[in-house]
Design an enzyme around this catalytic site. Sequence first.
Site, PDB file in Angstrom:
ATOM      1  N   THR A   1      32.718  13.937  -2.702  1.00 53.25           N
ATOM      2  CA  THR A   1      31.938  14.641  -1.765  1.00 53.25           C
ATOM      3  C   THR A   1      32.399  14.278  -0.072  1.00 53.25           C
ATOM      4  O   THR A   1      32.319  14.966   0.599  1.00 53.25           O
ATOM      5  CB  THR A   1      30.229  14.528  -1.946  1.00 53.25           C
ATOM      6  OG1 THR A   1      30.132  15.045  -3.447  1.00 53.25           O
ATOM      7  CG2 THR A   1      29.397  15.257  -1.108  1.00 53.25           C
TER       8      THR A   1
ATOM      9  N   ILE B   1      29.177  16.526  10.102  1.00 54.82           N
ATOM     10  CA  ILE B   1      28.431  16.342  11.275  1.00 54.82           C
ATOM     11  C   ILE B   1      27.513  14.994  11.137  1.00 54.82           C
ATOM     12  O   ILE B   1      26.936  14.601  10.011  1.00 54.82           O
ATOM     13  CB  ILE B   1      27.050  17.461  11.226  1.00 54.82           C
ATOM     14  CG1 ILE B   1      27.940  18.576  11.186  1.00 54.82           C
ATOM     15  CG2 ILE B   1      26.669  17.318  12.558  1.00 54.82           C
ATOM     16  CD1 ILE B   1      28.853  19.263  12.179  1.00 54.82           C
TER      17      ILE B   1
ATOM     18  N   CYS C   1      53.129  20.725  13.596  1.00 51.65           N
ATOM     19  CA  CYS C   1      51.656  21.442  14.180  1.00 51.65           C
ATOM     20  C   CYS C   1      50.908  20.355  14.686  1.00 51.65           C
ATOM     21  O   CYS C   1      50.109  20.472  15.709  1.00 51.65           O
ATOM     22  CB  CYS C   1      50.785  22.118  12.811  1.00 51.65           C
ATOM     23  SG  CYS C   1      51.847  23.235  11.957  1.00 51.65           S
TER      24      CYS C   1
ATOM     25  N   HIS D   1      24.315  13.961  11.931  1.00 49.78           N
ATOM     26  CA  HIS D   1      23.093  14.477  12.395  1.00 49.78           C
ATOM     27  C   HIS D   1      22.236  13.686  13.244  1.00 49.78           C
ATOM     28  O   HIS D   1      22.247  12.376  13.042  1.00 49.78           O
ATOM     29  CB  HIS D   1      22.307  14.969  11.194  1.00 49.78           C
ATOM     30  CG  HIS D   1      23.052  16.162  10.450  1.00 49.78           C
ATOM     31  ND1 HIS D   1      23.014  17.464  10.832  1.00 49.78           N
ATOM     32  CD2 HIS D   1      23.515  15.969   9.153  1.00 49.78           C
ATOM     33  CE1 HIS D   1      23.558  18.194   9.857  1.00 49.78           C
ATOM     34  NE2 HIS D   1      24.109  17.285   8.630  1.00 49.78           N
TER      35      HIS D   1
END
Length: 478
Positions: free
Chosen positions: A40, A47, A401, A49
């Site tokens: 995961t 983010i 890139c 949080h």
Amino acid sequence: MLDVLVIGAGIMGASVSRELSKYNLNIAVLEKENDVSNGTTKANSAIVHAGYDAQEGSLMAKYNVEGCAMYKELSEEVDAPYRNIGSYVMAFSEEERKHVEALYERGLANGVPNMRIMEREEILEKEPNINKNVVCALWAPSAGVTGPYELCIKLFENAAENGVDIVLNAEVKNIEKKDGSYKVILKDGREFETKVVINSSGVYADKINDMVSKEHFDIHPRIGEYYILDKVETHLTNSVIFQCPTEMGKGVLVAQTVHGNIIVGPTAHDVQDRDCVASTQEGLDDIKRQAEKSIKNINYRDNIRNFTGIRAEPSTGDFIIGEAKDAEGFFNIAGTKSPGLSSAPAIGKDVAKMVVEKLKATKKENFKNNRKRIHFMELSQEEKAKLIEKDPRYGRIICRCESITEGEIVDAIHRKVGARTVDGVKKRCRPGAGRCQGGFCGPRVQEILSRELGKDLNEIVQDKKGSYILTNETKEVK
Ligand SMILES: Cc1cc2nc3c(=O)[nH]c(=O)nc-3n(C[C@H](O)[C@H](O)[C@H](O)COP(=O)(O)OP(=O)(O)OC[C@H]3O[C@@H](n4cnc5c(N)ncnc54)[C@H](O)[C@@H]3O)c2cc1C
């Protein structure tokens, strides 16, 4: 006999292992995949949080606010990317204003610093691409964005520098309780004896817990799909844009990533398969429809990647942290749904403290910090010239890139917990993370891996075990 055995090499395993590596302990980490940060932790919104979402008094609220406050210093310490760009929860109606006000109150109760409710004019000044129907927003300046796999890898690298043994391709099949210790048995038959077990196995944490404890909980997998847009879309927002949360989670966000791309997502669908990382057309269409509410006219032709992550939704509704009541020396870091990433530094520190107290461990005097990696493009012209003179591999651009040099790729392979796969190199120093997604540099990275690891080109995999890129020759050269 080990002192501590950590099961699972995601951000939770990384945070606790690195913290424990500051002590005189004999520690190993077991990971079933062929690299760290392949669960995961590699696929989420990234983010950090602020901490206003979780219910007051919950472990999620406590660790989120504490973890968020630790991010800047920790990221600097281990040389991982982090940007403190703040977050908005946008209200697009007076009805939604009530949600925003409730989140503000909860944030205050949770101890989130410096939040305020911002009104329409100021929002449009700061975020000109926001849907003009916006009414107000909760502005939380302490929120930020991280590079989740980079942070995880750097924490493990630092733990390994300080003596932690990271064992890959090591799937735990069973754990036997012994008198004062545990015998941990792998699928391939290998065995480890340890005084303490830390279960940080993500979506499998309930299965590992069931091996030793009768205090049962369930983990339900819930997927989240995403778009990643090219950096030409960076202007869409300067921060993290949330909508008002729903029962299924925080809803679809639009945010700048730590590297300046735009991320749009996630969906939230319960699934049966704990390893399901497929994206669906239905899910991706749903994201487009929902994201419109925040920012209209997002140009999805600049989409460079879709991906899917799996949340570990606990039946308890909160993180499950600490020693199991019926299994002394067995510690859970489970139910690690969002805000798990934000909370990881605080959870790692807290669980390490519990383990240190249990084992009466003493602090190491010679704890070493990470060797910083070279970001070639961030050097001055003079520094670049000097480096190329010393090592000409820094003068060869492999990823056009992201402008990544051969020198940086070779370093990523030879560092502690080094890259062994094409995606492993990408996670560590970004070749393949740009617009062409490895179309040009992929084969070059494969060649460098083959050369540096002394392996046949055909043996180099893209990512997980068995993800071969080349299988056999198509032409016979005489
Ligand atoms: C869609 C989505 C969005 C999210 N967004 C955010 C966000 O913006 N902010 C935030 O704070 N959090 C977010 N999260 C949550 C965050 O990603 C997780 O809390 C965090 O990554 C969990 O880390 P972990 O170490 O517990 O699990 P993982 O990273 O899954 O690590 C567990 C490891 O254990 C290994 N393992 C499992 N079983 C075994 C076994 N038997 N033997 C050996 N190894 C085993 C796995 O292979 C895996 O590598 C999000 C999650 C998802 C899915």
